[in-house]
Write a protein that holds these residues in place. Structure first.
Motif, PDB file in Angstrom:
ATOM      1  N   LEU A  44      37.746  47.180  50.062  1.00  0.00           N
ATOM      2  CA  LEU A  44      38.855  47.531  49.175  1.00  0.00           C
ATOM      3  C   LEU A  44      39.914  48.338  49.928  1.00  0.00           C
ATOM      4  N   LYS A  45      39.488  49.278  50.754  1.00  0.00           N
ATOM      5  CA  LYS A  45      40.442  50.109  51.492  1.00  0.00           C
ATOM      6  C   LYS A  45      41.186  49.301  52.552  1.00  0.00           C
ATOM      7  N   CYS A  46      40.551  48.281  53.103  1.00  0.00           N
ATOM      8  CA  CYS A  46      41.262  47.378  54.012  1.00  0.00           C
ATOM      9  C   CYS A  46      42.322  46.589  53.250  1.00  0.00           C
ATOM     10  N   GLY A  81      49.528  48.813  42.014  1.00  0.00           N
ATOM     11  CA  GLY A  81      49.041  49.844  41.114  1.00  0.00           C
ATOM     12  C   GLY A  81      47.577  50.100  41.410  1.00  0.00           C
ATOM     13  N   MET A  82      47.157  51.361  41.295  1.00  0.00           N
ATOM     14  CA  MET A  82      45.786  51.716  41.658  1.00  0.00           C
ATOM     15  C   MET A  82      45.152  52.585  40.581  1.00  0.00           C
ATOM     16  N   VAL A  83      43.963  52.175  40.135  1.00  0.00           N
ATOM     17  CA  VAL A  83      43.147  52.987  39.228  1.00  0.00           C
ATOM     18  C   VAL A  83      41.972  53.501  40.046  1.00  0.00           C
ATOM     19  N   ASP A 162      39.009  50.893  41.320  1.00  0.00           N
ATOM     20  CA  ASP A 162      37.788  51.283  42.000  1.00  0.00           C
ATOM     21  C   ASP A 162      36.813  51.868  40.983  1.00  0.00           C
ATOM     22  N   GLU A 163      35.779  51.112  40.657  1.00  0.00           N
ATOM     23  CA  GLU A 163      34.759  51.526  39.690  1.00  0.00           C
ATOM     24  C   GLU A 163      35.415  52.102  38.424  1.00  0.00           C
ATOM     25  N   SER A 195      33.277  46.963  41.713  1.00  0.00           N
ATOM     26  CA  SER A 195      32.372  47.352  40.627  1.00  0.00           C
ATOM     27  C   SER A 195      30.913  47.067  40.975  1.00  0.00           C
ATOM     28  N   HIS A 196      30.029  47.858  40.371  1.00  0.00           N
ATOM     29  CA  HIS A 196      28.599  47.542  40.434  1.00  0.00           C
ATOM     30  C   HIS A 196      28.061  47.296  39.023  1.00  0.00           C
ATOM     31  N   ASP A 197      28.971  47.269  38.049  1.00  0.00           N
ATOM     32  CA  ASP A 197      28.598  47.181  36.636  1.00  0.00           C
ATOM     33  C   ASP A 197      28.481  45.718  36.205  1.00  0.00           C
TER      34      ASP A 197
END
Length: 255
Positions: A44-46, A81-83, A162-163, A195-197
Motif C-alpha cells: 500500500l505504501k508503495c 484521498g486517504m483514510v 488502510d484497515e 484489510s484483513h476483515d
C-alpha cells in the motif's frame, strides 16, 4: 486504473515484495488481503509513493510514479484521498476544520467555497450537524465517517483505505463498508482497501488481491473466492467456523 508490474521491494536483506503484478480498476472497491507479514502495508505504501521500490512499475492512468518529476508527484497527491487506520484526525481541530484541511493544502478556493464543500461532504457521510464537535467527542464510527469525508473533499480520482474497520463493532463496520462502496460508485474512483476483515471482503470485495509472503497468491472477486481450490486462500478465508458454514451454504446453493 492503477497498473502494477513486477513490483519488488526490500529492506536490507529482507525481500518483502517479490514481483507483484495486478490492476486496480476504476469505479470498483479493490481489496488487498492476507495474513500479517504478507506485505500488504508495504504494498500500500508503495502504491501511495511513500516507499521507493527496486524493480517494477506503478502507473496511474499510464503515469509511472518512478518517472514523475516532483511537481507531477504533487499533482498526483492532490488526486488521492486517504483514510488512515485509526482515522488520524487532528485532535486540536474541529471536525469541520479536519475535513477542510486538504482544501487548504491543495486548492485556492475561497473560505465560503471551502465551507460549502465541507457542508456537502459531511452531509454525504450522514454527519450534517457535526461541524463544531471535536474528534474526542465523536464515536469510533463517527471518526471514520469524518475521515472518509476528509478523504473525498477534494473529489479525488483515487481513494486508499488502510484497515478502515479497525476497532469498530460489526454493525458499524458494515455501515462504513457500505459508505465506501456507495462513494466509490458515485464518484467512480479507483478505491484500494488494505484489510484483513473477511466481512469486508464479502460485503464489498469487487476485486480482491490475496498476498502471501510478498507474492500475489491469488486474485478474483467476492463471488469467485468461494470457488477457488487455492489452499492458502481457503485457509485464510475459512479460518472461522462462520465462513466454513457460509462456504457450505454457497456450494449447496450453486450445485
Amino acid at each position: 486504473m492503477i497498473e502494477v508490474k513486477d513490483l519488488h521491494k526490500s529492506f536490507g536483506e529482507a525481500h518483502i515484495l517479490k514481483g507483484i503484478s495486478t490492476n486496480f480498476e476504476k469505479g470498483k472497491t479493490n481489496l488487498i488481503i492476507g495474513q500479517s507479514g504478507s506485505g500488504k502495508t508495504v504494498f500500500l505504501k508503495c502504491l501511495l509513493g511513500l516507499f521507493d521500490y527496486e524493480k517494477g512499475s506503478i502507473a496511474y492512468e499510464g503515469r509511472i510514479i518512478s518517472e514523475m518529476k516532483p511537481d507531477e508527484k504533487g499533482n498526483l497527491r492532490a488526486e488521492i484521498g486517504m483514510v488512515f487506520q485509526g482515522s488520524a484526525l487532528f485532535d486540536s481541530m474541529t471536525i469541520a476544520e479536519n475535513v477542510m484541511f486538504p482544501l487548504r493544502m491543495f486548492t485556492k478556493q475561497s473560505k465560503s467555497e471551502m465551507e460549502d464543500r465541507v457542508d456537502f461532504v459531511l452531509k454525504r457521510v450522514n454527519l450534517p450537524d457535526a461541524h463544531h464537535k471535536m474528534p474526542s467527542e465523536a464515536s469510533g464510527g463517527m471518526q471514520k465517517r469524518v475521515a472518509i469525508a476528509r478523504a473525498i473533499v477534494n473529489n479525488p480520482k483515487y481513494l486508499f483505505c488502510d484497515e478502515p474497520n479497525s476497532g469498530l463493532d460489526p454493525k458499524t463496520a458494515i455501515v462504513i463498508d457500505n459508505l465506501i462502496q456507495e462513494i466509490t460508485d458515485e464518484y467512480q474512483m479507483t478505491t484500494v482497501i488494505n484489510s484483513h476483515d473477511m466481512n469486508s471482503v464479502m460485503e464489498i470485495g469487487e476485486k480482491i488481491v490475496f498476498l502471501k509472503d510478498g507474492l500475489k497468491e491469488w486474485e478474483g472477486s467476492k463471488d469467485t473466492i468461494f470457488k477457488t481450490d487455492n489452499k492458502a486462500v481457503t485457509d485464510f478465508v475459512y479460518s472461522s467456523n462462520l465462513f466454513k458454514k457460509v462456504r457450505r451454504m454457497y456450494i449447496e446453493e450453486n450445485q
